[in-house]
Write a protein that holds these residues in place. Structure first.
Motif, PDB file in Angstrom:
ATOM      1  N   ILE A   9       0.856  -1.171   0.000  1.00  0.00           N
ATOM      2  CA  ILE A   9       0.000   0.000   0.000  1.00  0.00           C
ATOM      3  C   ILE A   9       0.898   1.228   0.000  1.00  0.00           C
ATOM      4  O   ILE A   9       1.819   1.314   0.802  1.00  0.00           O
ATOM      5  CB  ILE A   9      -0.886   0.013   1.245  1.00  0.00           C
ATOM      6  N   LEU A  10       0.633   2.136  -0.881  1.00  0.00           N
ATOM      7  CA  LEU A  10       1.475   3.330  -0.963  1.00  0.00           C
ATOM      8  C   LEU A  10       0.704   4.549  -0.499  1.00  0.00           C
ATOM      9  O   LEU A  10      -0.352   4.874  -1.016  1.00  0.00           O
ATOM     10  CB  LEU A  10       1.935   3.537  -2.399  1.00  0.00           C
ATOM     11  N   HIS A  18       3.265   2.061   6.912  1.00  0.00           N
ATOM     12  CA  HIS A  18       2.606   0.899   6.321  1.00  0.00           C
ATOM     13  C   HIS A  18       3.569  -0.238   6.087  1.00  0.00           C
ATOM     14  O   HIS A  18       4.737  -0.039   5.825  1.00  0.00           O
ATOM     15  CB  HIS A  18       1.880   1.249   5.038  1.00  0.00           C
ATOM     16  N   HIS A 158       6.817   3.204  -8.574  1.00  0.00           N
ATOM     17  CA  HIS A 158       6.910   2.536  -7.276  1.00  0.00           C
ATOM     18  C   HIS A 158       6.070   1.247  -7.258  1.00  0.00           C
ATOM     19  O   HIS A 158       6.558   0.183  -6.864  1.00  0.00           O
ATOM     20  CB  HIS A 158       6.443   3.508  -6.187  1.00  0.00           C
ATOM     21  N   HIS A 162       6.934  -2.991  -6.948  1.00  0.00           N
ATOM     22  CA  HIS A 162       6.365  -4.069  -6.119  1.00  0.00           C
ATOM     23  C   HIS A 162       6.041  -5.294  -6.969  1.00  0.00           C
ATOM     24  O   HIS A 162       6.255  -6.423  -6.534  1.00  0.00           O
ATOM     25  CB  HIS A 162       5.089  -3.588  -5.422  1.00  0.00           C
TER      26      HIS A 162
HETATM   27 ZN   LIG Z   1       4.984   0.602  -1.639  1.00  0.00          ZN
END
Ligand SMILES: [Zn+2]
Length: 369
Positions: A9-10, A18, A158, A162
């Protein structure tokens, strides 16, 4: 076959914690299947520069591909279902997607309330390969994505990181840092991001801060690797020579031996002066004299769910990680004219007294002129 899922989760710039986030981290030992990945990207709308979101997403894929040369990422501009029919909050339906939505497959907790994420990525993998990845951009953030230059590109690069299997980085310059500061400039990969690519998809020797060979104190061969360096500019560059007043942060990453997946253990850092006086970093972040090299105190817990794990060996306070001990300043610690060598290691609970370590230390020297 066991399939594992992970959510990333960004939150951008919101000052929120997080994940179990930490230099670069690799979430799991599996790479992309055939080093390639194709996303069904349904991203209607326009970026501030006059390009479509889809074109922007392609540009974000290219950032990683251009840096690696060994991975192929592509996107098809077609609407596909992102979510699984089976359960709320699951994207596992066999299709890789990138979409906007106002909820994460029926789970409203990420995009509403006090902690609003810009995007959530869910990746599933087995021990051999990443099977599926889905990136869901927060529809509620679209007005910002449409107006703030570079914002969407930062988030997308980003999130794509992931889907390559990269976790968060403690290195502040990294695109994989858990708290991105978006906008202002075009996102570029830092040395830390490039080292993550080298470890997962390239040759470890392509990482400029690789700490020599991986060795074991019992003499066994190991494919463990150690990465690290000292920086004064948030990890944009790493050096060995410093001015007496420089504020130095030292980052390290342990890439475990492939046979050590899911084994509990500890991280270790040993510092040596030129005269061979030894210090060990303790879990409180401080260095204390090391009495017995056969029994090195823990600098932190080895996390079983990470394939590569990072550690801020010495550095200024950062976000939700190890304790802050402040930067290393030569004049403060009376180290001017000295060189200190930092060795990075880990051990497994099942092999007490055996240490896996990088053959080369991180060297930090202060000139005395
Ligand atoms: Zn992230």
């Amino acid at each position: 076959m066991k399939v594992t899922r992970m959510l990333s989760i960004l939150f951008l710039g919101a000052g929120l914690l997080h994940g179990s986030a930490q230099a670069f981290e690799l979430s799991f030992p599996s790479p992309l299947r055939n080093n390639s990945h194709t996303y069904y990207a349904h991203l209607p709308g326009m970026l501030p520069g006059g390009h479509s979101f889809f074109e922007g997403f392609i540009r974000s894929l290219a950032v990683w591909m251009d840096a690696s040369g060994n991975i192929r990422l592509s996107a098809i501009d077609e609407e596909r279902e992102a979510c699984s029919d089976n359960s709320i909050g699951s994207t596992q339906n066999g299709v890789n997607t990138a979409t906007f939505s106002d909820s994460f497959c029926g789970d409203d907790s990420y995009f509403a309330g006090p902690t609003v994420a810009d995007a959530v990525t869910q990746t599933s993998w087995n021990p051999f390969a990443i099977l599926e990845s889905d990136i869901i951009f927060n529809e509620g953030r679209k007005p910002l994505f449409e107006t703030v230059e570079h914002y969407f590109h930062h988030v997308a690069v980003h999130e794509i990181g992931h889907t390559l299997g990269f976790g968060h980085s403690a290195v502040r310059s990294a695109i994989m840092v858990s708290r991105l500061s978006h906008g202002r400039r075009d996102p570029v990969l830092s040395i830390d991001d490039r080292c993550a690519l080298a470890m997962r998809y390239g040759n470890p020797a392509d990482c400029p801060i690789l700490l020599g060979e991986g060795l074991a104190t019992n003499g066994r061969d190991t494919n463990a690797r150690f990465v690290g360096g000292a920086t004064t500019d948030r990890g944009w560059s790493f050096h060995q020579q410093f001015e007496p007043s420089d504020r130095i942060t030292i980052y390290g990453t342990v890439v475990k031996d492939r046979s050590h997946a899911r084994r509990p253990g500890n991280l270790h850092v040993v510092a040596s002066t030129e005269d061979g006086v030894l210090f060990a970093r303790h879990a409180d972040g401080n260095f204390h004299p090391l009495a017995d090299v056969e029994s090195i105190p823990s600098a932190g817990e080895l996390k079983i769910d990470l394939y590569a794990q990072d550690l801020v060996i010495i550095g200024t306070r950062h976000f939700g990680r190890e304790p802050s001990v402040g930067p290393l300043i030569g004049t403060v610690y009376q180290l001017v004219g000295q060189t200190v060598y930092f060795y990075l290691a880990y051990s497994l609970d099942e092999e007490p007294g055996v240490y896996y370590y990088g053959s080369e230390p991180i060297r930090v020297s202060w000139s005395d002129d």
